[in-house]
Design a protein around this motif. Structure first.
Motif, PDB file in Angstrom:
ATOM      1  N   ARG A  26      25.149  39.433  53.604  1.00  0.00           N
ATOM      2  CA  ARG A  26      23.832  38.576  53.008  1.00  0.00           C
ATOM      3  C   ARG A  26      23.232  39.585  52.448  1.00  0.00           C
ATOM      4  O   ARG A  26      22.360  39.152  51.472  1.00  0.00           O
ATOM      5  N   LEU A  27      23.352  40.896  52.789  1.00  0.00           N
ATOM      6  CA  LEU A  27      22.228  41.758  52.160  1.00  0.00           C
ATOM      7  C   LEU A  27      22.877  42.446  50.855  1.00  0.00           C
ATOM      8  O   LEU A  27      22.223  42.478  49.967  1.00  0.00           O
ATOM      9  N   VAL A  28      24.213  42.717  50.927  1.00  0.00           N
ATOM     10  CA  VAL A  28      24.807  43.311  49.924  1.00  0.00           C
ATOM     11  C   VAL A  28      25.812  42.490  48.828  1.00  0.00           C
ATOM     12  O   VAL A  28      25.831  43.085  47.728  1.00  0.00           O
ATOM     13  N   HIS A  29      25.981  41.337  49.313  1.00  0.00           N
ATOM     14  CA  HIS A  29      26.873  40.517  48.392  1.00  0.00           C
ATOM     15  C   HIS A  29      28.109  41.270  48.006  1.00  0.00           C
ATOM     16  O   HIS A  29      28.669  41.048  46.833  1.00  0.00           O
ATOM     17  N   ASP A  30      28.612  42.163  48.712  1.00  0.00           N
ATOM     18  CA  ASP A  30      29.809  43.135  48.222  1.00  0.00           C
ATOM     19  C   ASP A  30      30.801  43.392  49.400  1.00  0.00           C
ATOM     20  O   ASP A  30      30.268  43.847  50.397  1.00  0.00           O
ATOM     21  N   ARG A  31      32.020  42.721  49.409  1.00  0.00           N
ATOM     22  CA  ARG A  31      32.962  42.712  50.531  1.00  0.00           C
ATOM     23  C   ARG A  31      33.205  44.161  50.754  1.00  0.00           C
ATOM     24  O   ARG A  31      33.407  44.490  52.151  1.00  0.00           O
ATOM     25  N   ALA A  32      33.544  45.047  50.118  1.00  0.00           N
ATOM     26  CA  ALA A  32      34.242  46.232  50.310  1.00  0.00           C
ATOM     27  C   ALA A  32      32.797  47.183  50.789  1.00  0.00           C
ATOM     28  O   ALA A  32      32.899  47.667  51.874  1.00  0.00           O
ATOM     29  N   GLN A  33      31.695  47.050  50.430  1.00  0.00           N
ATOM     30  CA  GLN A  33      30.393  47.835  50.754  1.00  0.00           C
ATOM     31  C   GLN A  33      30.189  47.230  52.131  1.00  0.00           C
ATOM     32  O   GLN A  33      29.838  47.891  53.254  1.00  0.00           O
ATOM     33  N   ALA A  34      30.215  45.951  52.592  1.00  0.00           N
ATOM     34  CA  ALA A  34      29.978  45.443  53.650  1.00  0.00           C
ATOM     35  C   ALA A  34      30.928  45.917  54.787  1.00  0.00           C
ATOM     36  O   ALA A  34      30.462  46.366  55.781  1.00  0.00           O
ATOM     37  N   GLN A  35      32.131  46.114  54.367  1.00  0.00           N
ATOM     38  CA  GLN A  35      33.199  46.688  55.270  1.00  0.00           C
ATOM     39  C   GLN A  35      32.950  47.950  55.638  1.00  0.00           C
ATOM     40  O   GLN A  35      33.025  48.545  56.736  1.00  0.00           O
ATOM     41  N   ASP A  36      32.499  48.736  54.512  1.00  0.00           N
ATOM     42  CA  ASP A  36      32.051  50.303  55.011  1.00  0.00           C
ATOM     43  C   ASP A  36      30.969  50.280  55.885  1.00  0.00           C
ATOM     44  O   ASP A  36      31.114  51.142  56.581  1.00  0.00           O
ATOM     45  N   VAL A  37      29.999  49.333  55.516  1.00  0.00           N
ATOM     46  CA  VAL A  37      28.523  49.371  56.326  1.00  0.00           C
ATOM     47  C   VAL A  37      29.033  49.311  57.849  1.00  0.00           C
ATOM     48  O   VAL A  37      28.627  49.754  59.040  1.00  0.00           O
ATOM     49  N   VAL A  38      29.926  48.242  58.124  1.00  0.00           N
ATOM     50  CA  VAL A  38      30.146  47.650  59.486  1.00  0.00           C
ATOM     51  C   VAL A  38      31.037  48.968  59.990  1.00  0.00           C
ATOM     52  O   VAL A  38      30.896  49.147  61.296  1.00  0.00           O
ATOM     53  N   GLN A  39      32.151  49.558  59.354  1.00  0.00           N
ATOM     54  CA  GLN A  39      32.856  50.607  59.965  1.00  0.00           C
ATOM     55  C   GLN A  39      31.733  51.886  60.372  1.00  0.00           C
ATOM     56  O   GLN A  39      32.056  52.362  61.295  1.00  0.00           O
ATOM     57  N   GLU A  40      31.036  52.070  59.398  1.00  0.00           N
ATOM     58  CA  GLU A  40      30.072  53.109  59.553  1.00  0.00           C
ATOM     59  C   GLU A  40      29.159  52.662  60.920  1.00  0.00           C
ATOM     60  O   GLU A  40      29.043  53.923  61.707  1.00  0.00           O
ATOM     61  N   THR A  41      28.762  51.538  61.203  1.00  0.00           N
ATOM     62  CA  THR A  41      27.918  51.303  62.133  1.00  0.00           C
ATOM     63  C   THR A  41      28.629  51.339  63.588  1.00  0.00           C
ATOM     64  O   THR A  41      28.277  51.965  64.430  1.00  0.00           O
ATOM     65  N   LEU A  42      29.870  50.944  63.369  1.00  0.00           N
ATOM     66  CA  LEU A  42      30.391  51.187  64.881  1.00  0.00           C
ATOM     67  C   LEU A  42      31.240  52.409  65.132  1.00  0.00           C
ATOM     68  O   LEU A  42      31.059  52.667  66.233  1.00  0.00           O
ATOM     69  N   LEU A  43      31.411  53.263  63.709  1.00  0.00           N
ATOM     70  CA  LEU A  43      31.455  54.741  64.198  1.00  0.00           C
ATOM     71  C   LEU A  43      30.311  55.575  64.747  1.00  0.00           C
ATOM     72  O   LEU A  43      30.539  56.055  65.961  1.00  0.00           O
ATOM     73  N   ARG A  44      29.064  55.022  64.342  1.00  0.00           N
ATOM     74  CA  ARG A  44      28.022  55.667  65.081  1.00  0.00           C
ATOM     75  C   ARG A  44      27.665  55.177  66.661  1.00  0.00           C
ATOM     76  O   ARG A  44      27.198  56.114  67.123  1.00  0.00           O
ATOM     77  N   ALA A  45      28.158  53.883  66.951  1.00  0.00           N
ATOM     78  CA  ALA A  45      27.718  53.454  68.020  1.00  0.00           C
ATOM     79  C   ALA A  45      28.878  54.186  69.171  1.00  0.00           C
ATOM     80  O   ALA A  45      28.621  54.658  70.114  1.00  0.00           O
ATOM     81  N   TRP A  46      30.194  54.449  68.478  1.00  0.00           N
ATOM     82  CA  TRP A  46      31.136  55.086  69.210  1.00  0.00           C
ATOM     83  C   TRP A  46      30.851  56.790  69.601  1.00  0.00           C
ATOM     84  O   TRP A  46      30.835  57.243  70.543  1.00  0.00           O
TER      85      TRP A  46
END
Length: 169
Positions: A26-46
């Motif tokens: 909803r923020l970026v309207h780009d599938r690849a960028q959204a996937q990158d942000v999710v992966q980075e978020t989960l990596l930071r949590a880990w």
């Protein structure tokens, strides 16, 4: 990575990846960028296991905050300010025709300054692609005269071009 860490990471991904992805989309309207942000978020949590020990609501809030901050950081980055995604390829650039147009204008102007006889043989030879024999037959003059008019006509044309500021190339 220990087995309990792997399990915790899998659970984290299973519980939050889809929710985070929809939020970021909803923020970026780009599938690849959204996937990158999710992966980075989960990596930071880990990378911060103390976060995983929080209450579910607090963990969720932390993940969404990290994802939002990553998007904002990207918006503020130089890459985002200078690169634009496009749905279509940019139009193919064409060569600048300015020089060609200017040259054609100068040659046409110089050609008009010649005598009718010189102009006619030059037009037929250079623009019409005729040889001296064809020009002689069409104008009903001897071939030697055609050659002489071509020689003197080109010489006069060179002088006319030099008068217009065109140097010999």
């Amino acid at each position: 990575m220990r087995a309990d860490e792997q399990l915790a990471l899998r659970e984290l991904h299973g519980d939050y990846a889809e929710l985070l992805w929809r939020f970021v989309m909803r923020l970026v309207h780009d599938r690849a960028q959204a996937q990158d942000v999710v992966q980075e978020t989960l990596l930071r949590a880990w990378q911060h296991p103390e976060v995983l020990a929080r209450e579910p609501d607090a963990l969720r809030a932390w993940l969404f905050t990290v994802a939002r901050n990553l998007v904002i950081d990207d918006w503020r980055s130089a890459r985002h300010r200078h690169e634009f995604g496009m749905n279509q390829l940019p139009e193919v650039s064409s060569d600048d025709q300015t020089e060609r147009v200017l040259d054609a204008w100068l040659v046409g102007d110089a050609l008009e300054s010649l005598t009718v006889e010189h102009r006619e043989v030059i037009r037929r030879a250079y623009f019409g692609g005729q040889d001296t024999q064809s020009i002689a037959a069409a104008l009903e003059i001897p071939e030697g005269t055609v050659k002489s008019r071509l020689h003197y006509g080109l010489r006069a044309m060179r002088l006319a071009l030099e008068e217009r500021g065109v140097s010999g190339r």
